[in-house]
Design a protein around this motif. Structure first.
Motif, PDB file in Angstrom:
ATOM      1  N   PRO A  13       0.752  -1.212   0.081  1.00  0.00           N
ATOM      2  CA  PRO A  13       0.141   0.033  -0.202  1.00  0.00           C
ATOM      3  C   PRO A  13       0.638   1.377  -0.038  1.00  0.00           C
ATOM      4  CG  PRO A  13      -0.090  -1.068   2.271  1.00  0.00           C
ATOM      5  CD  PRO A  13       0.725  -2.017   1.309  1.00  0.00           C
ATOM      6  N   ASP A  16       2.833   4.308  -4.977  1.00  0.00           N
ATOM      7  CA  ASP A  16       1.934   5.263  -5.694  1.00  0.00           C
ATOM      8  C   ASP A  16       0.838   4.645  -6.487  1.00  0.00           C
ATOM      9  OD1 ASP A  16       0.587   7.549  -6.675  1.00  0.00           O
ATOM     10  OD2 ASP A  16       2.535   8.555  -7.523  1.00  0.00           O
ATOM     11  N   GLU A  17      -0.227   4.904  -6.472  1.00  0.00           N
ATOM     12  CA  GLU A  17      -1.498   4.096  -7.269  1.00  0.00           C
ATOM     13  C   GLU A  17      -1.203   4.212  -8.606  1.00  0.00           C
ATOM     14  OE1 GLU A  17      -5.498   3.754  -5.806  1.00  0.00           O
ATOM     15  OE2 GLU A  17      -4.797   4.282  -3.861  1.00  0.00           O
ATOM     16  N   ARG A  18      -0.761   5.421  -8.784  1.00  0.00           N
ATOM     17  CA  ARG A  18      -0.704   5.697 -10.377  1.00  0.00           C
ATOM     18  C   ARG A  18       0.662   4.950 -11.194  1.00  0.00           C
ATOM     19  NH1 ARG A  18      -0.128  12.038  -9.039  1.00  0.00           N
ATOM     20  NH2 ARG A  18       1.246  11.052  -7.599  1.00  0.00           N
ATOM     21  N   VAL A  20       0.997   1.831 -10.536  1.00  0.00           N
ATOM     22  CA  VAL A  20       0.650   0.415 -10.289  1.00  0.00           C
ATOM     23  C   VAL A  20       0.727  -0.214 -11.906  1.00  0.00           C
ATOM     24  CG1 VAL A  20      -0.856  -1.454  -9.689  1.00  0.00           C
ATOM     25  CG2 VAL A  20      -0.198   0.336  -8.222  1.00  0.00           C
ATOM     26  N   VAL A  43      -7.125  -1.947 -11.876  1.00  0.00           N
ATOM     27  CA  VAL A  43      -6.626  -1.493 -10.844  1.00  0.00           C
ATOM     28  C   VAL A  43      -7.963  -0.897  -9.802  1.00  0.00           C
ATOM     29  CG1 VAL A  43      -4.905  -0.094  -9.544  1.00  0.00           C
ATOM     30  CG2 VAL A  43      -4.208  -0.908 -11.715  1.00  0.00           C
ATOM     31  N   GLY A  45      -7.463  -0.191  -6.693  1.00  0.00           N
ATOM     32  CA  GLY A  45      -7.087   0.816  -5.667  1.00  0.00           C
ATOM     33  C   GLY A  45      -6.702   0.287  -4.165  1.00  0.00           C
ATOM     34  N   ARG A  46      -6.766   0.851  -3.180  1.00  0.00           N
ATOM     35  CA  ARG A  46      -6.165   0.637  -1.851  1.00  0.00           C
ATOM     36  C   ARG A  46      -7.508   0.036  -1.457  1.00  0.00           C
ATOM     37  NH1 ARG A  46      -3.588   4.641  -1.212  1.00  0.00           N
ATOM     38  NH2 ARG A  46      -1.421   3.785  -1.128  1.00  0.00           N
ATOM     39  N   ILE A  60      -3.001  -2.700  -2.362  1.00  0.00           N
ATOM     40  CA  ILE A  60      -3.416  -2.192  -3.781  1.00  0.00           C
ATOM     41  C   ILE A  60      -3.807  -3.429  -4.486  1.00  0.00           C
ATOM     42  CG2 ILE A  60      -3.065  -0.664  -5.685  1.00  0.00           C
ATOM     43  CD1 ILE A  60      -1.013   0.950  -3.882  1.00  0.00           C
ATOM     44  N   TYR A  61      -4.968  -3.425  -4.914  1.00  0.00           N
ATOM     45  CA  TYR A  61      -5.604  -4.572  -5.449  1.00  0.00           C
ATOM     46  C   TYR A  61      -5.626  -4.271  -7.115  1.00  0.00           C
ATOM     47  CZ  TYR A  61      -7.391  -7.173  -1.738  1.00  0.00           C
ATOM     48  OH  TYR A  61      -7.601  -7.887  -0.358  1.00  0.00           O
ATOM     49  N   ALA A  62      -5.451  -5.182  -7.787  1.00  0.00           N
ATOM     50  CA  ALA A  62      -5.278  -5.243  -9.430  1.00  0.00           C
ATOM     51  C   ALA A  62      -5.700  -6.555  -9.855  1.00  0.00           C
ATOM     52  CB  ALA A  62      -3.899  -4.816 -10.031  1.00  0.00           C
TER      53      ALA A  62
END
Length: 107
Positions: A13, A16-18, A20, A43, A45-46, A60-62
């Motif tokens: 987590p 940075d989500e961007r 991923v 993606v 997200g968290r 963070i799930y994808a």
């Protein structure tokens, strides 16, 4: 023979989500070079985890949707499991709806 797979990846987590999707894209080259195709990278997200993994309460799930040979998916899973920022992976082979109905009818 190419098969349909879903790969769930839970990432650290603190990332940075961007970053991923681009990071996962580099691993997906294994699928592309073996002649497979990546249908979708979703993606989520968290999200909160049901239990802590490596002292993290969130991840963070994808979700990766792909068509590929079994060996290429196995290699993708192996490469992801070697990454420190990947907490968990789960590979599920999706069965076609018609085939699933046939199996259910036999049971």
């Amino acid at each position: 023979m190419s098969r349909h797979y879903e790969v769930m990846v839970i990432l650290d987590p603190t990332l940075d989500e961007r970053t991923v999707a681009p990071t996962l894209d580099t691993f997906l080259n294994v699928i592309r070079t073996s002649g497979g195709s990546v249908e979708k990278v979703d993606v989520w997200g968290r999200r909160r985890l049901a239990y802590e993994i490596k002292k993290h309460a969130e991840g963070i799930y994808a979700l990766l949707d792909l068509n590929s040979e079994p060996d290429a998916v196995k290699e993708l899973d192996r490469q992801l499991s070697l990454q420190e920022n990947v907490l968990r992976t789960k590979v599920v082979r999706k069965v076609a709806a018609r085939k699933a109905a046939k199996v259910a009818a036999k049971a």
